[in-house]
Write an enzyme that holds these catalytic residues in place. Structure first.
Site, PDB file in Angstrom:
ATOM      1  N   HIS A   1      33.881  38.483  45.947  1.00 39.64           N
ATOM      2  CA  HIS A   1      35.013  39.446  45.334  1.00 39.64           C
ATOM      3  C   HIS A   1      35.944  39.393  46.290  1.00 39.64           C
ATOM      4  O   HIS A   1      37.240  39.594  45.788  1.00 39.64           O
ATOM      5  CB  HIS A   1      34.393  40.730  44.983  1.00 39.64           C
ATOM      6  CG  HIS A   1      33.421  40.700  43.658  1.00 39.64           C
ATOM      7  ND1 HIS A   1      33.800  40.378  42.378  1.00 39.64           N
ATOM      8  CD2 HIS A   1      32.172  40.803  43.720  1.00 39.64           C
ATOM      9  CE1 HIS A   1      32.791  40.615  41.629  1.00 39.64           C
ATOM     10  NE2 HIS A   1      31.646  40.686  42.362  1.00 39.64           N
TER      11      HIS A   1
ATOM     12  N   SER B   1      28.704  46.061  41.479  1.00 41.20           N
ATOM     13  CA  SER B   1      27.891  44.988  42.000  1.00 41.20           C
ATOM     14  C   SER B   1      26.756  45.492  42.579  1.00 41.20           C
ATOM     15  O   SER B   1      26.789  46.617  43.383  1.00 41.20           O
ATOM     16  CB  SER B   1      28.845  44.195  43.098  1.00 41.20           C
ATOM     17  OG  SER B   1      29.946  43.735  42.229  1.00 41.20           O
TER      18      SER B   1
END
Length: 504
Positions: free
Chosen positions: A434, A336
Site C-alpha cells: 500500500h 488490512s
C-alpha cells in the site's frame, strides 16, 4: 568511450573461453557442458528428456535470418507441454535444470561480440549500433523462442504461468541451485510482464449473475478472509459490496487478481461489520449512506505472476470506476490485516528476555498489571508470561487482559509497521504494497479482527491505509525513492511511545 580496464577484462574473458574450448577438445569432444562443471550436477533423469528437448527447442536462428526463419510446428509446443505435465515434482526440477542449462545463452558468442563492440568504439555510429544489436540478439536464451511459441497455442499462457510458479518454488526451496534456473525465472517474468501489461487486462465486476465457474473461483482464491458458504459469497457481491477482478483474453474464465470492496458511511475500523453483516443481503442500496470505499481484501490468484504488478493497477482502476458510479465519494481506504506481527512480537519478547531488557518494553505499571492479570507463577519472567499468553487466543476473552494489553500491543504494532524495515522499506508485505501505491498509514484498529486467524496473526489488530487521491503520486515517489513513510498523527504518536519505552 569505454575505459581501458573494461576492455582488458572483456579480452581476458574471451581468452578464458578459448581455454575452455581447448579443454573440451582435449576431453575428446565430450558432451559435458563446460558450465556444468561450475553448477550443481543434474540428477540422473527420465528417459526421453534429452530427446524431447533436442527435438522441440529449435536452434537460435542466425542474426541475418532471425526474421526469415519459419516458426516451428505447433506440435513441438504441445509435445513439450504434455511431457512436462506428465512429470513428477523431482523430475520437473531435473527437466527445468536441463532446459535452462543446456539451452540458454551461448556465452562464448556473447563474449566475442562484446570484445568486437569494444573494438568498434572509434568507428562510425552506424557500425557501433549494428554491433550492439548483434550483441543484444546474442543474449537471447535459446529456450526463449520455445516459450514464445508455447504462448501462442491454446492454454499456453496458463501453462507458462504455472511453469513459473514451479520455478519460483524451486528457487525458494533450493536457494543455492544453479544460476541457470534464476535466469529462466527472469526470462519468464519479463515475458509475462509484457503479456500481462495493464493495457491488455480487462476489468470485470463480479456479481451474483456472473458465471458459476467464476464465482466458484472467487470463493476458492479468497486468501484474506475465507468465504464460508454460498450465502457468504452472495453477500460479498451483493448490495453495499463490490467485487472486481482483472482477467486476460489468453486465460478466459480465470481471475488474475481479485479486489473486494465495502461501500460504507465511514471508514471501517473492524472486519466483523463487513464480512459478518447479514443485514445487507437483500437490502437496496441507499446512495446517501455510501461515502467511503473500503478495500478489505485483495488476492493474487496465480503464483506464477508473482512480481508482475497487477494489484496496484487494479486499485487505481477500481477507484476510477467507483468515482464514476458515486461522484460524491471522497474516502478511499483499505482495512488490512497485519500478517507477521504476532511472530515478530514473539521473537522480540524472546530476545528481550535473553538480554534482560524486559523493563524497556512495557512501563513498570503495565508489567505489574500483566503479572496480576496472568496470575503468573512466582519466579516466572514477565516477558515469558506475556509471550506464552499472546501465543494463545485465551486473553481475547478476558476484558481485563484486553484492557491491560491494548496500549502496549498498539504501540508495538505501530513500531512493527512503521519502524521495522527490510532494505529500507517496510518489512510487512501488506504495508509495503500500500505504501508503494502512495497510501498513508492512517489508523491502527484494536479488536478489528477477532477471528482465530486474526488473533493468531496480529493479536486482532488491523490497519487502515488511506488513499488521499491528490497525494498518492507524491507519497509513492517519496517512499520508493527516499524510503519515507507517510503516516498519521495516531500512528506517529504510537511509534513515539514505543521509542520512549524501549529507549530506541
Amino acid at each position: 568511450m569505454i575505459s581501458h580496464p573494461v576492455i582488458l577484462a572483456f579480452r581476458r574473458s574471451v581468452r578464458c573461453w578459448r581455454h575452455q574450448a581447448l579443454l573440451r577438445a582435449t576431453l575428446g569432444g565430450s558432451n559435458v557442458g563446460i558450465w556444468r562443471w561450475y553448477s550443481t550436477p543434474i540428477r540422473g533423469g527420465v528417459t526421453g528428456m534429452d530427446e524431447i528437448l533436442a527435438r522441440v527447442v529449435a536452434p537460435l536462428p542466425t542474426y541475418e535470418t532471425r526474421d526469415k526463419s519459419p516458426p516451428p510446428p505447433e506440435s513441438n509446443s504441445l509435445e513439450f507441454m504434455h511431457f512436462y505435465n506428465s512429470l513428477d515434482k523431482e523430475d520437473k526440477l531435473s527437466f527445468l535444470a536441463k532446459l535452462s542449462q543446456d539451452f540458454g545463452v551461448e556465452h562464448k558468442s556473447v563474449s566475442e561480440l562484446a570484445v568486437k563492440l569494444l573494438d568498434t568504439q572509434l568507428r562510425d555510429l552506424a557500425t557501433i549500433l549494428q554491433v550492439e544489436d548483434r550483441l543484444r540478439y546474442s543474449l537471447t536464451p535459446r529456450y526463449k523462442q520455445l516459450l514464445n511459441h508455447i504462448s501462442r497455442v491454446e492454454g499456453g499462457v496458463k501453462f507458462l504461468v504455472d511453469l513459473r510458479a514451479d520455478v519460483l518454488e524451486i528457487i525458494s526451496s533450493k536457494p543455492s541451485e544453479s544460476p541457470h534456473i534464476r535466469d529462466l525465472n527472469g526470462t519468464l517474468k519479463s515475458l509475462l510482464s509484457e503479456w500481462f501489461s495493464v493495457g491488455l487486462l480487462r476489468l470485470e465486476r463480479i456479481t451474483w449473475q456472473s458465471p458459476c465457474e467464476i464465482l466458484q473461483k472467487i470463493s476458492q482464491y479468497e486468501a484474506v478472509h475465507p468465504v464460508r458458504n454460498w450465502t457468504d459469497l452472495k453477500r460479498r457481491v451483493g448490495p453495499y459490496r463490490r467485487c472486481y477482478a482483472f482477467t486476460h483474453a489468453a486465460m478466459p474464465g480465470e481471475p488474475l487478481v481479485v479486489l473486494h470492496v465495502a461501500l460504507t458511511e465511514d471508514i471501517s475500523d473492524n472486519i466483523q461489520s463487513i464480512v459478518r453483516e447479514f443485514a445487507t443481503l437483500h437490502s437496496e442500496e441507499d446512495v446517501n449512506k455510501i461515502n467511503a470505499a473500503i478495500f478489505y481484501s485483495i488476492s493474487s490468484t496465480q503464483g506464477g505472476l508473482q512480481g508482475v504488478e497487477l494489484g496496484n493497477y487494479l486499485i487505481k482502476r477500481v477507484v476510477r470506476e467507483l468515482r464514476s458510479e458515486f461522484p460524491h465519494m471522497a474516502q478511499f481506504s483499505s482495512l488490512s490485516p497485519i500478517p507477521g506481527f504476532s511472530s515478530w512480537l514473539q521473537g522480540l519478547l524472546s530476545q528481550y528476555r535473553k538480554e534482560g531488557r524486559a523493563p524497556d518494553l512495557l512501563s513498570e505499571q503495565e508489567w505489574k498489571e500483566v503479572e496480576q492479570a496472568t496470575d503468573s507463577a512466582p519466579g516466572t519472567p514477565p516477558t515469558e508470561a506475556l509471550r506464552k499468553m499472546i501465543g494463545t487466543s485465551e486473553w481475547m476473552h478476558s476484558e481485563r487482559l484486553c484492557r491491560v494489553l491494548e496500549p502496549a500491543l498498539m504501540r508495538l504494532c505501530a513500531w512493527y509497521l512503521y519502524g521495522e524495515k527490510r532494505r529500507g522499506y517496510a518489512l510487512n508485505p501488506v504495508a509495503n504494497f500500500h505504501l508503494q501505491n502512495g497510501a498513508t498509514m492512517w489508523r491502527l484498529n484494536w479488536h478489528a479482527d477477532t477471528s482465530p486467524r486474526g488473533v493468531a496473526n496480529s493479536c486482532g489488530i488491523m490497519v487502515n491505509y488511506r488513499y488521499f487521491l491528490n497525494e498518492t503520486s507524491k507519497n509513492s515517489a517519496l517512499y520508493l525513492q527516499n524510503k519515507v513513510i507517510k503516516a498519521s498523527e495516531q500512528v506517529l504518536g504510537l511509534v513515539a511511545q514505543f521509542q520512549k519505552n524501549s529507549k530506541l
